[in-house]
Design a protein around this motif. Structure first.
Motif, PDB file in Angstrom:
ATOM      1  N   ASP A 142     -57.063  25.220   0.529  1.00 44.70           N
ATOM      2  CA  ASP A 142     -58.037  26.105   1.184  1.00 44.70           C
ATOM      3  C   ASP A 142     -57.489  27.527   1.057  1.00 44.70           C
TER       4      ASP A 142
ATOM      5  N   ASP B 164     -55.977  19.075   0.783  1.00 40.79           N
ATOM      6  CA  ASP B 164     -56.929  19.541   1.787  1.00 40.79           C
ATOM      7  C   ASP B 164     -57.852  20.581   1.121  1.00 40.79           C
TER       8      ASP B 164
ATOM      9  N   THR C  56     -58.268  19.172   7.685  1.00 40.23           N
ATOM     10  CA  THR C  56     -56.845  19.530   7.752  1.00 40.23           C
ATOM     11  C   THR C  56     -56.115  18.597   8.708  1.00 40.23           C
TER      12      THR C  56
ATOM     13  N   ASP D 219     -53.677  26.785   6.704  1.00 39.38           N
ATOM     14  CA  ASP D 219     -53.474  26.236   8.051  1.00 39.38           C
ATOM     15  C   ASP D 219     -52.781  24.870   8.083  1.00 39.38           C
TER      16      ASP D 219
HETATM   17 MG   LIG Z   1     -59.126  23.036   7.158  1.00 38.29          MG
END
Ligand SMILES: [Mg+2]
Ligand SMILES: Nc1ncnc2c1ncn2[C@@H]1O[C@H](COP(=O)(O)OP(=O)(O)OP(=O)(O)O)[C@@H](O)[C@H]1O
Length: 256
Positions: free
Chosen positions: A40, A119, A17, A45
């Motif tokens: 994700d 990601d 990330t 995040d």
């Molecule tokens: Mg991550």
């Protein structure tokens, strides 16, 4: 021609990330349109690392379920007009996003941005498998330790099995002193072991953690990690940028 890149790893917590967000910022700073996608699912995040957490209304799963149009879920960064984010959902899981839906979403994003950086969740489970058909290339992130390297080998095996191109490698959290003492693998050694081309390495840098706790990006500062990501970005864009030589930190002794 737009490109979609998957940022992946075998082991969790190695810096996917962090790399997605900072590479996205580095590209946008160069005036290149980039869309960061948080795939994700259930563990959102990327919005935090981009300082966009207060703007999230709709997310990837809303788009996948056709509850909203892509343009309403897509957020433009408040500082970089060339940077946008498709956030993940806070709930749900990888089973809620099939490969065909992801491929279609990425196809639409590629019409808006030259670079789509996704990601991925860690590991080789369904969460990653569903992202492979929609991605052109990938960057494998690992830390220079045996556990992370062994798990990275599993990702490489999966990519081979699915006939996907070999990834480029980013080795994160490198501590120069330990490498020089022989107590940590060098980034090139990791690349040789995994037999993948080295895109670059990022040193262990407290500025990364400090910036995150302030909900800022370390890319705004001039520090070893931001310089390393900048070199990675230049190589990513095809420029020849040699790896900096690893030297011991100079210690100054003042004699009276
Ligand atoms: Mg991550
Ligand atoms: N080069 C670095 N120096 C210092 N800390 C770092 C560095 N890279 C990442 N970190 C820290 O390591 C932690 C994990 O990073 P990150 O969330 O990017 O990993 P991840 O691979 O996305 O994890 P997950 O698999 O859980 O999604 C974060 O707290 C981050 O600030």
């Amino acid at each position: 021609m737009s490109q979609s890149w998957l940022i992946l790893s075998g082991k969790g917590g190695v810096g996917k990330t962090m790399l997605t967000a900072s590479l996205g910022i580095a590209l946008a700073k160069r005036g290149l349109k980039c869309c960061c996608v948080d795939a994700d699912l259930g563990l959102r995040d990327l919005d935090l690392l981009l300082g966009m957490e207060n703007n999230v209304v709709f997310d990837m799963l809303d788009v996948a379920r056709k509850d909203c149009k892509l343009k309403y879920a897509l957020l433009q960064h408040h500082r970089f007009e060339d940077l946008s984010l498709l956030p993940a959902s806070q709930s749900g899981s990888s089973k809620d996003l099939d490969d065909e839906t992801f491929r279609k979403i990425v196809g639409k994003l590629k019409k808006r941005a030259g670079y789509v950086l996704t990601d991925a969740p860690a590991g080789v489970e369904r969460g990653l498998k569903n992202l492979l058909p929609g991605s052109d290339y990938s960057i494998l992130v690992t830390t220079p330790d045996d556990v992370s390297i062994r798990n990275a080998e599993r990702v490489l095996a999966l990519l081979d099995e699915k006939h996907r191109p070999r990834p480029m490698l980013v080795v994160n959290r490198v501590v120069t002193d330990l490498v020089l003492k022989g107590d940590m693998y060098s980034p090139q050694t990791v690349a040789n072991v995994l037999d993948v081309p080295l895109l670059g390495y990022i040193p262990e840098d407290r500025a990364v953690v400090a910036a995150l706790s302030r909900h800022e990006s370390f890319m705004d500062l001039d520090n070893p990690a931001s310089q390393a990501v900048d070199r990675i970005c230049r190589r990513f864009l095809g420029e020849y940028v040699p790896l900096p030589e690893m030297t011991r930190k100079r210690r100054w002794f003042f004699k009276k």
